[in-house]
Design a protein around this motif. Structure first.
Motif, short mmCIF file in Angstrom:
data_model
loop_
_atom_site.label_atom_id
_atom_site.label_comp_id
_atom_site.label_asym_id
_atom_site.label_seq_id
_atom_site.Cartn_x
_atom_site.Cartn_y
_atom_site.Cartn_z
N TYR A 242 -7.60 -7.08 3.74
CA TYR A 242 -6.29 -7.56 4.20
C TYR A 242 -5.34 -7.83 3.04
O TYR A 242 -4.13 -7.58 3.15
CB TYR A 242 -6.44 -8.82 5.06
N VAL B 67 -14.28 -9.37 10.76
CA VAL B 67 -13.91 -10.72 11.18
C VAL B 67 -14.67 -11.11 12.46
O VAL B 67 -15.17 -12.23 12.58
CB VAL B 67 -12.38 -10.85 11.37
N ASN B 68 -14.74 -10.18 13.41
CA ASN B 68 -15.51 -10.45 14.63
C ASN B 68 -16.97 -10.76 14.30
O ASN B 68 -17.56 -11.70 14.85
CB ASN B 68 -15.44 -9.25 15.57
N ILE C 213 -11.02 -5.75 11.20
CA ILE C 213 -11.11 -6.43 12.49
C ILE C 213 -12.57 -6.66 12.87
O ILE C 213 -12.96 -7.75 13.31
CB ILE C 213 -10.41 -5.60 13.58
N ARG D 231 -3.00 -11.65 10.12
CA ARG D 231 -4.45 -11.43 10.15
C ARG D 231 -5.12 -12.05 8.92
O ARG D 231 -6.23 -12.58 9.00
CB ARG D 231 -4.76 -9.93 10.23
N ARG E 156 -5.50 -15.81 9.66
CA ARG E 156 -6.63 -16.15 10.54
C ARG E 156 -7.96 -16.02 9.81
O ARG E 156 -8.86 -16.84 9.99
CB ARG E 156 -6.60 -15.26 11.79
N THR E 157 -8.08 -14.99 8.99
CA THR E 157 -9.35 -14.79 8.28
C THR E 157 -9.56 -15.88 7.25
O THR E 157 -10.69 -16.36 7.06
CB THR E 157 -9.37 -13.39 7.61
N PRO F 174 -8.25 -0.68 8.47
CA PRO F 174 -7.86 -1.87 9.26
C PRO F 174 -8.85 -2.20 10.37
O PRO F 174 -9.09 -3.38 10.66
CB PRO F 174 -6.49 -1.48 9.82
N THR G 218 2.59 -6.79 9.49
CA THR G 218 1.42 -6.59 10.36
C THR G 218 0.23 -7.41 9.90
O THR G 218 -0.48 -8.00 10.72
CB THR G 218 1.05 -5.10 10.40
N PHE G 219 0.00 -7.47 8.59
CA PHE G 219 -1.30 -7.94 8.11
C PHE G 219 -1.31 -9.37 7.57
O PHE G 219 -2.39 -9.95 7.44
CB PHE G 219 -1.86 -6.97 7.06
#
Length: 236
Positions: free
Chosen positions: A155, A129-130, A126, A169, A172-173, A122, A165-166
């Protein structure tokens, strides 16, 4: 959101830990680094960027030194601080520094994930993506798409085990990937990404409509913008 109180608490804790670390560094230097890392995050939230930079850089130096002696325990903390530092550097438009921070964090998480995938994959996502967001901002769109695609693959697998949780995310991705396609005028690919993100958002909103109201509106607006753009000509 009592940030001034939080600042005073972190500063007092840091002063105490520094004093303890002079007598017992093995026990208390990790606490100095943790407090510095938290303090850096608070400074970043308050937009005190130079203070945040000093806090993150000192935390990183301590954690690098600790990782030399005990990599299994402290390499994850090095990667965590590098990710925080990358966010700050990106925000300051120090793009090459941010890229180096993200890439080192990603390489570290990849190594850690080989032994402990459930914990560190995970964090890989993150960081990807950053990094993708930074690459997109630099107009390195193919690099950004590769980063987003790898994060999406992660993801999609994580959602199978832990959708609560995912799924946010993943949304957003997908939206970020849609943005990279949008900039390239790849209208079909952008629409597909935005549409999938919107469908997931609308599904999530059935249980919590207020939380996803703004995101749904943004995705609908992005899809509407695509509809206004002329389609590329057909090739013979």
């Amino acid at each position: 959101n009592h940030m001034d109180d939080a600042l005073l608490s972190y500063q007092e804790a840091l002063k105490i830990y520094r004093e303890f670390a002079q007598k017992n560094p093995d026990t208390y230097l990790p606490e100095v680094a943790l407090t510095l890392n938290n303090l850096g995050g608070l400074h970043l939230d308050q937009n005190h960027r130079e203070d945040a930079l000093r806090s993150f850089e000192e935390a990183l130096k301590i954690r690098r030194d600790l990782a030399q002696k005990n990599p299994e325990t402290y390499l994850p903390t090095v990667a965590h601080t590098l990710n925080n530092l990358g966010v700050l550097q990106s925000d300051q438009n120090h793009v090459e520094d941010a890229r180096r921070s993200y890439e080192e964090a990603l390489e570290t998480y990849r190594k850690l994930a080989q032994k402990n995938p459930d914990t560190y994959i995970p964090y890989m996502a993150i960081t990807l993506v950053n990094l993708g967001f930074l690459e997109s901002a630099q107009n390195h769109l193919e690099d950004a798409l590769r980063s987003y695609e790898e994060a999406l693959k992660i993801y999609r697998e994580l959602v199978q085990k832990n959708p609560d949780t995912f799924l946010p995310r993943l949304v957003r991705t997908l939206a970020f990937r849609g943005g990279a396609y949008h900039i390239q005028s790849k209208i079909g690919e952008a629409r597909s990404s935005y549409q999938e993100a919107l469908e997931i958002c609308e599904s999530l909103a059935k249980q919590n409509p207020q939380e996803y109201e703004k995101e749904i509106a943004t995705l609908k607006e992005l899809l509407s913008d695509l509809d206004k753009q002329p389609s590329p000509p057909d090739h013979p």
